[in-house]
Enzyme design. Structure first.
Site, PDB file in Angstrom:
ATOM      1  N   GLY A  15       0.815  -1.213   0.000  1.00 51.19           N
ATOM      2  CA  GLY A  15       0.000   0.000   0.000  1.00 51.19           C
ATOM      3  C   GLY A  15       0.845   1.258   0.000  1.00 51.19           C
TER       4      GLY A  15
ATOM      5  CG  LEU B 181       1.753   3.961   6.079  1.00 54.73           C
ATOM      6  CD1 LEU B 181       2.723   5.124   6.253  1.00 54.73           C
ATOM      7  CD2 LEU B 181       0.730   3.929   7.201  1.00 54.73           C
TER       8      LEU B 181
ATOM      9  CG  ASP C 285      -6.286 -13.187   2.427  1.00 58.85           C
ATOM     10  OD1 ASP C 285      -6.633 -12.295   3.235  1.00 58.85           O
ATOM     11  OD2 ASP C 285      -7.077 -13.722   1.627  1.00 58.85           O
TER      12      ASP C 285
ATOM     13  CB  ALA D 213      -3.062  -5.046   6.146  1.00 65.59           C
ATOM     14  CE1 TYR D 214      -7.697   1.824   4.257  1.00 64.91           C
ATOM     15  CE2 TYR D 214      -5.330   1.574   4.506  1.00 64.91           C
ATOM     16  CZ  TYR D 214      -6.413   2.242   3.972  1.00 64.91           C
ATOM     17  OH  TYR D 214      -6.207   3.322   3.144  1.00 64.91           O
TER      18      TYR D 214
ATOM     19  CG  ASP E 177      -9.092  10.682  11.086  1.00 63.32           C
ATOM     20  OD1 ASP E 177      -9.547   9.769  10.363  1.00 63.32           O
ATOM     21  OD2 ASP E 177      -8.696  11.771  10.614  1.00 63.32           O
TER      22      ASP E 177
ATOM     23  CE1 TYR F 281     -10.772   1.615   7.445  1.00 65.42           C
ATOM     24  CE2 TYR F 281     -11.058   3.982   7.715  1.00 65.42           C
ATOM     25  CZ  TYR F 281     -10.232   2.873   7.598  1.00 65.42           C
ATOM     26  OH  TYR F 281      -8.867   3.033   7.646  1.00 65.42           O
TER      27      TYR F 281
ATOM     28  CE  LYS G 279      -7.724   1.212  10.003  1.00 68.86           C
ATOM     29  NZ  LYS G 279      -6.373   0.571  10.089  1.00 68.86           N
TER      30      LYS G 279
END
Length: 271
Positions: free
Chosen positions: A10, A12, A47, A70-71, A103, A125, A129
């Site tokens: 990804g 980041l 995975d 990972a998300y 956030d 989402y 989180k």
């Protein structure tokens, strides 16, 4: 150190893997569909939804530090259950864990949130989180949980790409009432590496110094890249049926005081 970046393909994760490798660490980075291009990293297919595979990969690499970046915003299993799988593997194999949160765990009702603020998500989402944070804290009490905001920088983020697409005529809108504290991907990566140490346990806020709307962020990107900000359509999120918080500002003063990395604001790093 031996560092494994989960979600290394990804935006980041790739920057984090690159900086860790450049710093002399032995780095592995995981991917789901295709490996990234970061040199100096060993690329491992993984995975995070597969608990057995996660445990096997982490045990095999035997890292000193695992950073979970990972998300998937629309996938509870990847974002919440996958984080629990990573935390469980670290709990079994040892080492330190740095978990990247968001956030989005906050509703925006309080506007400004400190590290001690209790999550109150209002979107799927955000709930995923927040659940991930609970799992990480339960399984690895010494983990560093790092909440951040919109990640931008160097033209590689989805936010920058969206601004370019809108300026080119793509249909869409940037909200003037949806406020966040965007962070530069390099600043965030450096901060995460600092927090891999044994004294990094706890909840940390790592976001930019400026609170800006998504529309202002788009205008900043446009000006930096020589585009006409007047081409960017604006609107309000409140006028739509999209669920999620409006104004969420992470108070990063406590975390910033312990970091060498200076968390710049979008108005500075997008000049």
């Amino acid at each position: 150190m031996r560092i494994i970046v989960v979600g290394g393909s990804g935006f980041l994760g790739g920057e984090l893997a690159r900086r860790a490798a450049a710093g002399g660490h032995q780095v592995a980075a995981t991917f789901l569909t295709r490996p990234g291009r970061t040199e100096g990293a060993e690329w491992l297919e993984l995975d995070v939804r597969d608990r057995t595979a996660v445990a096997g990969r982490i045990a095999e690499f035997a890292p000193d530090v695992v950073v979970n970046a990972a998300y998937r915003p629309s996938d509870w299993v990847t974002t919440a259950v996958g984080a629990a799988h990573v935390a469980g593997a670290v709990s079994e194999s040892g080492g330190r864990l740095v978990h990247v949160s968001s956030d989005a765990v906050f509703s925006g009702q309080a506007v400004v949130y400190a590290e001690t603020s209790v999550p109150d998500p209002i979107s799927p989402y955000g709930a995923a989180k927040a659940a991930a944070e609970v799992a990480v804290r339960a399984m690895v009490p010494t983990a560093a949980i790092v909440r951040t905001s919109l990640i931008v920088g160097n033209g590689g983020s989805s936010h920058e790409a969206f601004a370019h697409a809108l300026a080119a005529g793509q249909e869409g809108v940037l909200f003037t009432d949806d406020v966040r504290c965007p962070v530069h991907v390099g600043d965030l990566a450096d901060a995460l590496l600092e927090l891999t140490g044994p004294d990094g346990a706890g909840v940390h806020h790592v976001a930019g110094a400026d609170a800006v709307s998504r529309y202002e962020l788009g205008c900043l990107v446009a000006r930096r890249d020589g585009l006409d900000p007047a081409r960017l359509p604006s609107g309000t999120r409140a006028a739509t049926d999209l669920r999620g918080p409006l104004d969420v500002r992470l108070d990063c003063r406590v975390t910033q005081a312990r970091l060498r990395t200076r968390l710049r604001g979008a108005r500075e790093f997008l000049r």
